[in-house]
Design a protein around this motif. Structure first.
Motif, PDB file in Angstrom:
ATOM      1  N   CYS A 138      51.633   8.479  40.697  1.00 18.93           N
ATOM      2  CA  CYS A 138      51.116   9.161  39.634  1.00 18.93           C
ATOM      3  C   CYS A 138      50.483   8.318  38.610  1.00 18.93           C
ATOM      4  N   THR A 139      49.389   8.762  37.963  1.00 17.59           N
ATOM      5  CA  THR A 139      48.563   7.818  37.093  1.00 17.59           C
ATOM      6  C   THR A 139      48.000   8.890  36.011  1.00 17.59           C
ATOM      7  N   ASP A 140      47.303   8.064  35.056  1.00 18.26           N
ATOM      8  CA  ASP A 140      46.453   8.866  34.016  1.00 18.26           C
ATOM      9  C   ASP A 140      47.443   9.940  33.266  1.00 18.26           C
ATOM     10  N   ASN A 141      48.543   9.580  32.893  1.00 18.23           N
ATOM     11  CA  ASN A 141      49.702  10.419  31.997  1.00 18.23           C
ATOM     12  C   ASN A 141      49.948  11.622  32.780  1.00 18.23           C
ATOM     13  N   THR A 142      50.081  11.452  34.192  1.00 12.99           N
ATOM     14  CA  THR A 142      50.755  12.527  34.883  1.00 12.99           C
ATOM     15  C   THR A 142      52.172  12.086  35.377  1.00 12.99           C
ATOM     16  N   PHE A 143      53.013  13.122  35.871  1.00 14.73           N
ATOM     17  CA  PHE A 143      54.488  12.770  36.652  1.00 14.73           C
ATOM     18  C   PHE A 143      54.693  14.005  37.108  1.00 14.73           C
ATOM     19  N   GLY A 144      56.093  13.892  37.741  1.00 16.60           N
ATOM     20  CA  GLY A 144      56.657  14.887  38.591  1.00 16.60           C
ATOM     21  C   GLY A 144      56.245  15.050  39.988  1.00 16.60           C
ATOM     22  N   TYR A 145      56.711  16.351  40.585  1.00 15.46           N
ATOM     23  CA  TYR A 145      56.174  16.728  41.872  1.00 15.46           C
ATOM     24  C   TYR A 145      54.765  16.970  41.755  1.00 15.46           C
ATOM     25  N   ASN A 146      54.259  15.971  42.896  1.00 15.92           N
ATOM     26  CA  ASN A 146      52.852  16.076  43.080  1.00 15.92           C
ATOM     27  C   ASN A 146      51.966  15.651  41.889  1.00 15.92           C
TER      28      ASN A 146
ATOM     29  N   GLU B 203      52.130  16.887  38.767  1.00 14.44           N
ATOM     30  CA  GLU B 203      51.233  17.986  38.366  1.00 14.44           C
ATOM     31  C   GLU B 203      51.552  17.955  36.711  1.00 14.44           C
ATOM     32  N   GLY B 204      52.764  17.235  36.418  1.00 13.62           N
ATOM     33  CA  GLY B 204      53.284  17.291  34.936  1.00 13.62           C
ATOM     34  C   GLY B 204      52.323  16.332  34.144  1.00 13.62           C
ATOM     35  N   LEU B 205      52.006  16.715  32.855  1.00  9.48           N
ATOM     36  CA  LEU B 205      51.232  15.780  31.875  1.00  9.48           C
ATOM     37  C   LEU B 205      51.862  15.302  30.693  1.00  9.48           C
TER      38      LEU B 205
ATOM     39  N   ASN C 148      61.385  15.899  26.144  1.00  9.57           N
ATOM     40  CA  ASN C 148      62.024  14.933  27.040  1.00  9.57           C
ATOM     41  C   ASN C 148      60.655  14.139  27.759  1.00  9.57           C
ATOM     42  N   ASN C 149      59.590  14.769  28.151  1.00  8.46           N
ATOM     43  CA  ASN C 149      58.670  14.379  28.736  1.00  8.46           C
ATOM     44  C   ASN C 149      57.142  14.245  27.913  1.00  8.46           C
ATOM     45  N   CYS C 150      57.202  14.721  26.589  1.00  6.17           N
ATOM     46  CA  CYS C 150      56.185  14.560  25.551  1.00  6.17           C
ATOM     47  C   CYS C 150      55.239  15.654  26.217  1.00  6.17           C
TER      48      CYS C 150
END
Length: 445
Positions: free
Chosen positions: A375-383, A385-387, A415-417
């Motif tokens: 993940c890049t560009d302030n993304t996270f999580g499954y696939n 998909e989180g920002l 927790n993940n802002c």
């Protein structure tokens, strides 16, 4: 006894140094001579000597130039004769003045003309000209040099000028035993020097080139070479050994005529003479095995071994199986199984050809069809998909849970802002002060 005054004639005249006069009387023992006279006379023209018994025929200048007493020729002999009395003709090999000129080569050794040396009966074989002293040109022979040599003498020699015979034998391809003039070509399936070599296994029977022995139409089955004397070898057979057999036993030579293999056909070959290869897609003994169909770029396997000579298609392991029937181990994929699967959800096995993960998607922190992109560009999580919205705008939050080590940016919480505090805050009257409005916009922006 003669009487007084009687002339006693001696005919023909006699040569004499002295004369004896005798009586023929048996009773009278003496004779009285009063006077004796002797009168000189010449022999008739062309004669000489005692009793004119000699004949003079070949004096130069005729009868006037010879001695009527002794028969000698005062001016010598006429052409073609020699000797004091000019009664001897020239030796058979000579002619001319004083017999000093040598005759040419008259036919059958006959005498040449005593005066001019010509050969009235013609010339011996290999000679020509009025005097028969000119030899035939090279390549000619016989009487008058009218015959031509065969041109087939050994080492291109010319034939004998008299007989036309080739003295040192014939050139290859001609039969000296049948014709010493070398006009007869080899027969009965022979060729070469003295026709001593035998024709090989020519297609049309034992008929070959009389000089080289070559078979113009090729060889009969089982033989090869220009002279068709070489039997087929190295797994060849048939006409001119152009067929190739493939016997099961490596050391076996198939039948040179039919190509039949007593041990059967080698892998990859079929047919009565084991010369037909397996069709595309099959291989092995009697072509009973099928290719895997997994060779690189859709190529067919080798018809004898089944091997994929250029490697396997993606998804198959060439290092473990050159027939390309063995798929990649779990968690590997692609060309030669050299790539590893990505981060598929619940450790699912990726596709062994493309490496794509099943439809369940990727583990937290990864994205893409192969789940191999973090993940890049302030993304996270499954696939991914989180920002997340970290306070430090250059910070990438934790790709798994979205945690920001610098805390959350203004207006974001959790927790993940990722919780927008503005959208979730209770409704209240905002300040109308220009300063406050500008600050709020900046904190969102």
């Amino acid at each position: 006894m003669s009487q007084l005054g009687l002339d006693q004639q001696i005919t023909p005249p006699r040569l004499a140094r002295h004369i004896n006069i005798t009586t023929v009387s048996r009773t009278q023992h003496y004779m009285v001579l009063c006077e004796v006279k002797i009168f000189e006379t010449d022999c008739p023209n062309g004669t000489y000597g005692d009793g004119c018994a000699g004949n003079c025929r070949h004096c130069k200048g005729g009868f006037q130039q010879f001695d009527h007493i002794y028969g000698t020729c005062n001016m010598g002999c006429e052409t073609g004769f020699v000797g004091l009395l000019c009664v001897h003709s020239c030796n058979i090999s000579f002619y001319g003045e004083n017999c000093t000129e040598r005759c040419g080569n008259c036919l059958n050794g006959s005498r040449c003309n005593l005066k001019n040396g010509s050969c009235p009966g013609g010339c011996s074989p290999s000679f020509l000209g009025v005097y028969c002293n000119q030899t035939c040109l090279s390549g000619q022979y016989g009487p008058g040099c009218v015959n031509r040599c065969s041109g087939n003498c050994f080492n291109t020699e010319t034939c004998n000028g008299i007989t036309g015979v080739c003295l040192n034998g014939c050139a290859p391809g001609y039969d000296y035993n049948r014709d010493a003039k070398c006009g007869a070509t080899c027969t009965n399936g022979s060729y070469g020097q003295n026709c001593s070599a035998k024709c090989g296994h020519c297609l049309d029977g034992p008929i070959c080139d009389n000089l080289s022995g070559k078979c113009s139409d090729g060889c009969e089955r089982g033989y090869k070479g220009g002279t068709c004397n070489e039997i087929c070898a190295n797994k060849t057979f048939g006409y001119n050994c152009e067929g190739h057999c493939h016997c099961n036993y490596e050391s076996e030579q198939c039948d040179v005529i039919s190509g039949n293999c007593s041990s059967g056909c080698a892998n990859g070959w079929i047919g009565l003479n084991c010369s037909t290869s397996c069709t595309a897609g099959s291989y092995g003994h009697k072509c009973k095995d099928s290719c895997s169909g997994n060779c690189l770029n859709g190529e067919t396997c080798h018809f004898t071994t089944g091997e994929c000579s250029t490697g396997c298609a993606p998804g198959y392991d060439y290092t473990r199986d050159d027939h390309c029937q063995t798929a990649c181990d779990d968690y590997s994929y692609g060309q030669n199984c050299s790539s590893r699967c990505g981060h598929c959800l619940v450790d699912a096995v990726c596709d062994k050809i493309s490496g794509n993960c099943p439809s369940g998607g990727c583990k937290m922190g990864y994205s893409g069809s192969r789940c191999d992109q973090i993940c890049t560009d302030n993304t996270f999580g499954y696939n991914c998909e989180g920002l997340c919205h970290c306070n430090n705008i250059s910070e990438q939050c934790n790709v798994t849970n979205g945690d920001c080590s610098s805390g959350c940016a203004i207006g974001w919480a959790g927790n993940n802002c990722s919780k927008d505090m503005i959208l979730t805050a209770p409704a209240r009257k905002l300040s109308t002060a220009p300063e406050a409005k500008v600050a709020r916009v900046l904190s969102r922006g």
